[in-house]
Design a protein around this motif. Sequence first.
Motif, PDB file in Angstrom:
ATOM      1  N   GLY A 214       0.839  -1.191   0.000  1.00 16.74           N
ATOM      2  CA  GLY A 214       0.000   0.000   0.000  1.00 16.74           C
ATOM      3  C   GLY A 214       0.874   1.241   0.000  1.00 16.74           C
ATOM      4  N   ALA A 215       0.230   2.402  -0.082  1.00 13.74           N
ATOM      5  CA  ALA A 215       1.004   3.642  -0.047  1.00 13.74           C
ATOM      6  C   ALA A 215       1.740   3.785   1.282  1.00 13.74           C
ATOM      7  CB  ALA A 215       0.079   4.829  -0.272  1.00 13.74           C
ATOM      8  N   TYR A 216       1.117   3.290   2.352  1.00 15.65           N
ATOM      9  CA  TYR A 216       1.743   3.216   3.668  1.00 15.65           C
ATOM     10  C   TYR A 216       1.646   1.777   4.161  1.00 15.65           C
ATOM     11  CZ  TYR A 216       1.384   8.326   3.773  1.00 15.65           C
ATOM     12  OH  TYR A 216       1.497   9.667   3.475  1.00 15.65           O
ATOM     13  N   VAL A 217       2.637   1.338   4.914  1.00 18.72           N
ATOM     14  CA  VAL A 217       2.612  -0.013   5.476  1.00 18.72           C
ATOM     15  C   VAL A 217       1.378  -0.165   6.359  1.00 18.72           C
ATOM     16  CG1 VAL A 217       3.788  -1.657   6.969  1.00 18.72           C
ATOM     17  CG2 VAL A 217       5.110  -0.244   5.395  1.00 18.72           C
ATOM     18  N   GLY A 218       0.641  -1.237   6.139  1.00 21.43           N
ATOM     19  CA  GLY A 218      -0.566  -1.474   6.925  1.00 21.43           C
ATOM     20  C   GLY A 218      -1.838  -1.036   6.238  1.00 21.43           C
ATOM     21  N   ASP A 219      -1.726  -0.460   5.038  1.00 24.81           N
ATOM     22  CA  ASP A 219      -2.913  -0.003   4.314  1.00 24.81           C
ATOM     23  C   ASP A 219      -3.792  -1.163   3.839  1.00 24.81           C
ATOM     24  OD1 ASP A 219      -2.287   2.625   4.633  1.00 24.81           O
ATOM     25  OD2 ASP A 219      -1.702   2.993   2.563  1.00 24.81           O
ATOM     26  N   LEU A 220      -3.170  -2.284   3.472  1.00 25.95           N
ATOM     27  CA  LEU A 220      -3.934  -3.390   2.895  1.00 25.95           C
ATOM     28  C   LEU A 220      -4.621  -4.210   3.978  1.00 25.95           C
ATOM     29  CD1 LEU A 220      -1.630  -4.811   0.074  1.00 25.95           C
ATOM     30  CD2 LEU A 220      -3.400  -3.064  -0.089  1.00 25.95           C
ATOM     31  N   THR A 221      -5.828  -4.651   3.666  1.00 23.99           N
ATOM     32  CA  THR A 221      -6.544  -5.602   4.508  1.00 23.99           C
ATOM     33  C   THR A 221      -6.523  -6.957   3.803  1.00 23.99           C
ATOM     34  OG1 THR A 221      -8.672  -5.176   3.441  1.00 23.99           O
ATOM     35  CG2 THR A 221      -8.066  -3.751   5.310  1.00 23.99           C
ATOM     36  N   SER A 222      -7.034  -7.981   4.453  1.00 23.42           N
ATOM     37  CA  SER A 222      -7.107  -9.295   3.815  1.00 23.42           C
ATOM     38  C   SER A 222      -7.917  -9.212   2.520  1.00 23.42           C
ATOM     39  CB  SER A 222      -7.758 -10.303   4.767  1.00 23.42           C
ATOM     40  OG  SER A 222      -7.992 -11.533   4.116  1.00 23.42           O
ATOM     41  N   THR A 223      -9.035  -8.481   2.562  1.00 25.22           N
ATOM     42  CA  THR A 223      -9.905  -8.379   1.387  1.00 25.22           C
ATOM     43  C   THR A 223      -9.213  -7.658   0.238  1.00 25.22           C
ATOM     44  OG1 THR A 223     -11.893  -8.390   2.761  1.00 25.22           O
ATOM     45  CG2 THR A 223     -12.103  -7.491   0.521  1.00 25.22           C
ATOM     46  N   THR A 224      -8.614  -6.491   0.517  1.00 21.81           N
ATOM     47  CA  THR A 224      -7.987  -5.730  -0.565  1.00 21.81           C
ATOM     48  C   THR A 224      -6.749  -6.445  -1.101  1.00 21.81           C
ATOM     49  OG1 THR A 224      -6.763  -4.400   1.077  1.00 21.81           O
ATOM     50  CG2 THR A 224      -8.839  -3.502   0.252  1.00 21.81           C
ATOM     51  N   ALA A 225      -6.015  -7.132  -0.234  1.00 22.92           N
ATOM     52  CA  ALA A 225      -4.823  -7.853  -0.689  1.00 22.92           C
ATOM     53  C   ALA A 225      -5.205  -9.017  -1.608  1.00 22.92           C
ATOM     54  CB  ALA A 225      -4.024  -8.361   0.511  1.00 22.92           C
ATOM     55  N   HIS A 226      -6.215  -9.786  -1.221  1.00 24.20           N
ATOM     56  CA  HIS A 226      -6.629 -10.915  -2.062  1.00 24.20           C
ATOM     57  C   HIS A 226      -7.244 -10.433  -3.374  1.00 24.20           C
ATOM     58  CE1 HIS A 226      -6.120 -13.343   1.633  1.00 24.20           C
ATOM     59  NE2 HIS A 226      -5.945 -14.337   0.784  1.00 24.20           N
TER      60      HIS A 226
END
Length: 236
Positions: A214-226
């Motif tokens: 993500g633009a910042y570390v920790g931006d992604l969730t399980s849903t957005t990453a998958h």
Amino acid sequence: MNDSTEHPQYETLLHDALHAHVQQSGGDAAGTCLAGLADGALRVARRRQRLARTGVGVAAVAVVATAWVAVADGAPFRAHTVQPAAEGGTGRAAAVSLLPVTSSKERACTPGSGGYTVHATATGPALCVRADRARGMTDVRVTSAKAEKSASDGAWQVEVTLSPADRTRFAAFTGSLAGSPAPRNEFAIVIDGKLWGRPYVASSITGGRFEIVGAYVGDLTSTTAHDLARRLDPGR
């Protein structure tokens, strides 16, 4: 005559039985809805019959499954239509570019200026990131992408593996950024026109892999990453 060309006996019997029920019940709302479902089932069965006769595979037909719930007398009839999820991928990979960052400022970009705006989040301020497309890698080919949790901090990320041809380009590209002052030692990960990351480079990356956090570390969730992994690797 085999089952694929036989007239749809089951659906016809169901259709006639439900319509008889509607007539006996006086045509109440629930009965009318059930009759409508029977009409739809019979149309699908007849269409399947026609396709079978012309040699069209059943797998090529998109079937809509109709689910209905029986309720107590006097309660409104509720029904909903469920479209089956597509099997496999979308068939079209997302457009990926890796571009050298030229500047990064803590404010949103001016509309039409050509920069990439990173909206403020709980982990960082809004940014306007500019990148040099002429010196970057465009039409990047991804061979695999998978969503996973980082072993170091547990944050969700997407690990991307490049095609053999792009690994060579990527090694030269990252080598040209290494040692430059920040933010020129960073590259923008642009997917379908949106900035998804801007990792910095300490040395040439020769393995042909990188992570998107993500633009910042920790931006992604399980849903957005998958979801992102599926877009990058539609054959999964």
